[in-house]
Motif scaffolding. Sequence first.
Motif, PDB file in Angstrom:
ATOM      1  N   LYS A  44      -9.491  -9.420   1.193  1.00 38.83           N
ATOM      2  CA  LYS A  44     -10.448  -8.409   0.690  1.00 38.83           C
ATOM      3  C   LYS A  44      -9.776  -7.052   0.492  1.00 38.83           C
ATOM      4  O   LYS A  44     -10.368  -6.139  -0.050  1.00 38.83           O
ATOM      5  CB  LYS A  44     -11.604  -8.238   1.692  1.00 38.83           C
ATOM      6  CG  LYS A  44     -12.536  -9.427   1.760  1.00 38.83           C
ATOM      7  CD  LYS A  44     -13.806  -9.100   2.538  1.00 38.83           C
ATOM      8  CE  LYS A  44     -13.542  -8.645   3.933  1.00 38.83           C
ATOM      9  NZ  LYS A  44     -14.692  -8.287   4.730  1.00 38.83           N
ATOM     10  N   CYS A  45      -8.525  -6.929   0.962  1.00 39.40           N
ATOM     11  CA  CYS A  45      -7.829  -5.635   0.905  1.00 39.40           C
ATOM     12  C   CYS A  45      -7.778  -5.103  -0.525  1.00 39.40           C
ATOM     13  O   CYS A  45      -7.383  -5.816  -1.444  1.00 39.40           O
ATOM     14  CB  CYS A  45      -6.410  -5.796   1.451  1.00 39.40           C
ATOM     15  SG  CYS A  45      -5.433  -4.303   1.260  1.00 39.40           S
ATOM     16  N   ILE A  46      -8.156  -3.837  -0.717  1.00 39.76           N
ATOM     17  CA  ILE A  46      -8.114  -3.214  -2.049  1.00 39.76           C
ATOM     18  C   ILE A  46      -6.891  -2.308  -2.199  1.00 39.76           C
ATOM     19  O   ILE A  46      -6.775  -1.574  -3.176  1.00 39.76           O
ATOM     20  CB  ILE A  46      -9.409  -2.415  -2.340  1.00 39.76           C
ATOM     21  CG1 ILE A  46      -9.614  -1.315  -1.288  1.00 39.76           C
ATOM     22  CG2 ILE A  46     -10.607  -3.351  -2.434  1.00 39.76           C
ATOM     23  CD1 ILE A  46     -10.728  -0.325  -1.629  1.00 39.76           C
ATOM     24  N   GLU A  47      -5.994  -2.336  -1.209  1.00 36.44           N
ATOM     25  CA  GLU A  47      -4.775  -1.530  -1.242  1.00 36.44           C
ATOM     26  C   GLU A  47      -5.065  -0.047  -1.479  1.00 36.44           C
ATOM     27  O   GLU A  47      -4.441   0.604  -2.330  1.00 36.44           O
ATOM     28  CB  GLU A  47      -3.785  -2.093  -2.268  1.00 36.44           C
ATOM     29  CG  GLU A  47      -3.446  -3.551  -1.953  1.00 36.44           C
ATOM     30  CD  GLU A  47      -1.968  -3.873  -2.000  1.00 36.44           C
ATOM     31  OE1 GLU A  47      -1.347  -3.550  -3.014  1.00 36.44           O
ATOM     32  OE2 GLU A  47      -1.450  -4.468  -1.028  1.00 36.44           O
ATOM     33  N   CYS A  48      -6.019   0.449  -0.731  1.00 36.17           N
ATOM     34  CA  CYS A  48      -6.311   1.891  -0.790  1.00 36.17           C
ATOM     35  C   CYS A  48      -5.313   2.680   0.046  1.00 36.17           C
ATOM     36  O   CYS A  48      -5.178   3.885  -0.116  1.00 36.17           O
ATOM     37  CB  CYS A  48      -7.722   2.143  -0.275  1.00 36.17           C
ATOM     38  SG  CYS A  48      -7.932   1.742   1.476  1.00 36.17           S
ATOM     39  N   PHE A  49      -4.663   2.021   0.985  1.00 32.68           N
ATOM     40  CA  PHE A  49      -3.652   2.600   1.870  1.00 32.68           C
ATOM     41  C   PHE A  49      -4.210   3.636   2.848  1.00 32.68           C
ATOM     42  O   PHE A  49      -3.453   4.444   3.391  1.00 32.68           O
ATOM     43  CB  PHE A  49      -2.466   3.169   1.060  1.00 32.68           C
ATOM     44  CG  PHE A  49      -1.857   2.155   0.141  1.00 32.68           C
ATOM     45  CD1 PHE A  49      -1.567   0.871   0.589  1.00 32.68           C
ATOM     46  CD2 PHE A  49      -1.596   2.458  -1.186  1.00 32.68           C
ATOM     47  CE1 PHE A  49      -1.017  -0.085  -0.250  1.00 32.68           C
ATOM     48  CE2 PHE A  49      -1.057   1.503  -2.047  1.00 32.68           C
ATOM     49  CZ  PHE A  49      -0.767   0.242  -1.573  1.00 32.68           C
ATOM     50  N   LEU A  50      -5.519   3.609   3.068  1.00 32.71           N
ATOM     51  CA  LEU A  50      -6.093   4.507   4.079  1.00 32.71           C
ATOM     52  C   LEU A  50      -5.607   4.119   5.473  1.00 32.71           C
ATOM     53  O   LEU A  50      -5.390   4.981   6.326  1.00 32.71           O
ATOM     54  CB  LEU A  50      -7.624   4.476   4.015  1.00 32.71           C
ATOM     55  CG  LEU A  50      -8.242   5.098   2.768  1.00 32.71           C
ATOM     56  CD1 LEU A  50      -9.756   4.938   2.780  1.00 32.71           C
ATOM     57  CD2 LEU A  50      -7.881   6.571   2.644  1.00 32.71           C
ATOM     58  N   CYS A  51      -5.433   2.813   5.713  1.00 35.73           N
ATOM     59  CA  CYS A  51      -4.919   2.391   7.033  1.00 35.73           C
ATOM     60  C   CYS A  51      -3.492   2.879   7.209  1.00 35.73           C
ATOM     61  O   CYS A  51      -3.107   3.324   8.293  1.00 35.73           O
ATOM     62  CB  CYS A  51      -5.010   0.873   7.176  1.00 35.73           C
ATOM     63  SG  CYS A  51      -4.114  -0.058   5.904  1.00 35.73           S
ATOM     64  N   GLN A  52      -2.707   2.812   6.134  1.00 34.94           N
ATOM     65  CA  GLN A  52      -1.322   3.284   6.199  1.00 34.94           C
ATOM     66  C   GLN A  52      -1.285   4.789   6.454  1.00 34.94           C
ATOM     67  O   GLN A  52      -0.437   5.306   7.166  1.00 34.94           O
ATOM     68  CB  GLN A  52      -0.603   2.970   4.877  1.00 34.94           C
ATOM     69  CG  GLN A  52      -0.606   1.502   4.469  1.00 34.94           C
ATOM     70  CD  GLN A  52       0.437   0.706   5.221  1.00 34.94           C
ATOM     71  OE1 GLN A  52       0.122   0.045   6.202  1.00 34.94           O
ATOM     72  NE2 GLN A  52       1.675   0.771   4.787  1.00 34.94           N
ATOM     73  N   ASP A  53      -2.247   5.485   5.852  1.00 31.80           N
ATOM     74  CA  ASP A  53      -2.321   6.945   5.992  1.00 31.80           C
ATOM     75  C   ASP A  53      -2.686   7.355   7.418  1.00 31.80           C
ATOM     76  O   ASP A  53      -2.167   8.336   7.952  1.00 31.80           O
ATOM     77  CB  ASP A  53      -3.380   7.477   5.013  1.00 31.80           C
ATOM     78  CG  ASP A  53      -3.586   8.979   5.141  1.00 31.80           C
ATOM     79  OD1 ASP A  53      -2.576   9.708   5.209  1.00 31.80           O
ATOM     80  OD2 ASP A  53      -4.754   9.415   5.180  1.00 31.80           O
ATOM     81  N   THR A  54      -3.553   6.602   8.044  1.00 30.88           N
ATOM     82  CA  THR A  54      -4.086   7.040   9.336  1.00 30.88           C
ATOM     83  C   THR A  54      -3.210   6.610  10.511  1.00 30.88           C
ATOM     84  O   THR A  54      -3.278   7.227  11.586  1.00 30.88           O
ATOM     85  CB  THR A  54      -5.527   6.511   9.539  1.00 30.88           C
ATOM     86  OG1 THR A  54      -6.192   7.360  10.472  1.00 30.88           O
ATOM     87  CG2 THR A  54      -5.560   5.091  10.084  1.00 30.88           C
ATOM     88  N   CYS A  55      -2.390   5.594  10.361  1.00 25.40           N
ATOM     89  CA  CYS A  55      -1.629   5.081  11.516  1.00 25.40           C
ATOM     90  C   CYS A  55      -0.637   6.132  12.009  1.00 25.40           C
ATOM     91  O   CYS A  55       0.261   6.558  11.277  1.00 25.40           O
ATOM     92  CB  CYS A  55      -0.898   3.794  11.136  1.00 25.40           C
ATOM     93  SG  CYS A  55       0.105   3.216  12.514  1.00 25.40           S
ATOM     94  N   HIS A  56      -0.793   6.498  13.269  1.00 23.79           N
ATOM     95  CA  HIS A  56       0.018   7.593  13.831  1.00 23.79           C
ATOM     96  C   HIS A  56       1.504   7.278  13.856  1.00 23.79           C
ATOM     97  O   HIS A  56       2.321   8.197  13.909  1.00 23.79           O
ATOM     98  CB  HIS A  56      -0.463   7.896  15.258  1.00 23.79           C
ATOM     99  CG  HIS A  56      -0.157   6.775  16.211  1.00 23.79           C
ATOM    100  ND1 HIS A  56       0.928   6.816  17.050  1.00 23.79           N
ATOM    101  CD2 HIS A  56      -0.746   5.567  16.406  1.00 23.79           C
ATOM    102  CE1 HIS A  56       0.972   5.693  17.748  1.00 23.79           C
ATOM    103  NE2 HIS A  56      -0.025   4.917  17.376  1.00 23.79           N
ATOM    104  N   VAL A  57       1.855   6.001  13.808  1.00 23.38           N
ATOM    105  CA  VAL A  57       3.281   5.636  13.868  1.00 23.38           C
ATOM    106  C   VAL A  57       4.052   6.286  12.709  1.00 23.38           C
ATOM    107  O   VAL A  57       5.194   6.726  12.874  1.00 23.38           O
ATOM    108  CB  VAL A  57       3.456   4.095  13.846  1.00 23.38           C
ATOM    109  CG1 VAL A  57       4.932   3.712  13.754  1.00 23.38           C
ATOM    110  CG2 VAL A  57       2.828   3.487  15.092  1.00 23.38           C
ATOM    111  N   VAL A  58       3.404   6.376  11.557  1.00 22.88           N
ATOM    112  CA  VAL A  58       4.076   7.045  10.433  1.00 22.88           C
ATOM    113  C   VAL A  58       3.440   8.392  10.089  1.00 22.88           C
ATOM    114  O   VAL A  58       4.101   9.272   9.551  1.00 22.88           O
ATOM    115  CB  VAL A  58       4.117   6.153   9.167  1.00 22.88           C
ATOM    116  CG1 VAL A  58       5.220   5.115   9.278  1.00 22.88           C
ATOM    117  CG2 VAL A  58       2.791   5.494   8.902  1.00 22.88           C
ATOM    118  N   ARG A  59       2.156   8.563  10.426  1.00 22.20           N
ATOM    119  CA  ARG A  59       1.476   9.822  10.081  1.00 22.20           C
ATOM    120  C   ARG A  59       2.169  11.024  10.746  1.00 22.20           C
ATOM    121  O   ARG A  59       2.324  12.076  10.153  1.00 22.20           O
ATOM    122  CB  ARG A  59       0.006   9.744  10.521  1.00 22.20           C
ATOM    123  CG  ARG A  59      -0.851  10.935  10.078  1.00 22.20           C
ATOM    124  CD  ARG A  59      -2.304  10.702  10.472  1.00 22.20           C
ATOM    125  NE  ARG A  59      -3.163  11.814  10.154  1.00 22.20           N
ATOM    126  CZ  ARG A  59      -3.803  11.997   9.013  1.00 22.20           C
ATOM    127  NH1 ARG A  59      -3.658  11.133   8.046  1.00 22.20           N
ATOM    128  NH2 ARG A  59      -4.583  13.049   8.806  1.00 22.20           N
TER     129      ARG A  59
END
Length: 248
Positions: free
Chosen positions: A143-158
């Motif tokens: 179902k992933c729409i590749e909005c990358f909000l999860c990538q944006d929020t993850c503190h490991v890279v944020r």
Amino acid sequence: MGYDAKFRVWRGDADGGDLQDYTVLANDGEVVLDIIHRLQATQTPDLAVRWNCKAGKCGSCSAEVNGRPKLLCMTRMSTFTEDEVITVTPMRTFPVIRDLVTDVSFNYAKAREIQSFTPPEGLKAGEYRMKQVDVARSQEFRKCIECFLCQDTCHVVRDHEENKQNFAGPRFLMRVAELDMHPLDVAERRDSAQSEHGLGLCNITKCCTDVCPEHIKITDNALIPMKERVVDRHYDPLVWLGNKLFRR
Ligand code: SF4
Ligand code: F3S
Ligand code: FES
């Protein structure tokens, strides 16, 4: 009934920028993207914003609203009070191109690092039937729409630019997990999840799950099961012996 909404929008580019205040008409039933479009149409024709479907399905309009990663087209104005100042900023984890538009190519680079689906050699059409349970398990991830909000929020890279090289981020660790769960995939996934895609850096804060507009249980259904399988491989003495004796 319309009202004057107070917006604070980040304007600038890779060289820097700042927040600017605007008062914009908001009507009943509108979403934040409607207001950004009205701002473009009436006051700031050069305001850059990426969008496409306005239906929460293309994943283009990702930004941050009051510091929270959001799809602008799915964030209803009715969730704010009429006198609240609504701050809209670009996703913080990715480099700004201009205004609300960021360069998300980090994500495409991470996608390319994952070995694609690898069925056993010589398997002929019709020789294997997927069980419904295996189909259903990965359905959620698709179902992933590749909005990358999860990538944006993850503190490991944020908060840690230096981790970007060694961490695929939740969206792509989920892809590794999906492939590892696939009964026909024969590629080595578990060691590479740790050594190449940085699974060990995830400390299951679940912030990725919290912001996913598709409500995919990224942490519970993909990352934690993947971590468990990696641990099994390394620490279960029987699995270890099996790997030694029957390693592909
Ligand atoms: Fe967006 Fe959810 Fe896909 Fe992450 S997993 S990219 S938050 S849809
Ligand atoms: Fe990051 Fe999600 Fe793990 S937010 S730390 S990938 S649980
Ligand atoms: Fe497509 Fe928002 S415009 S998800």
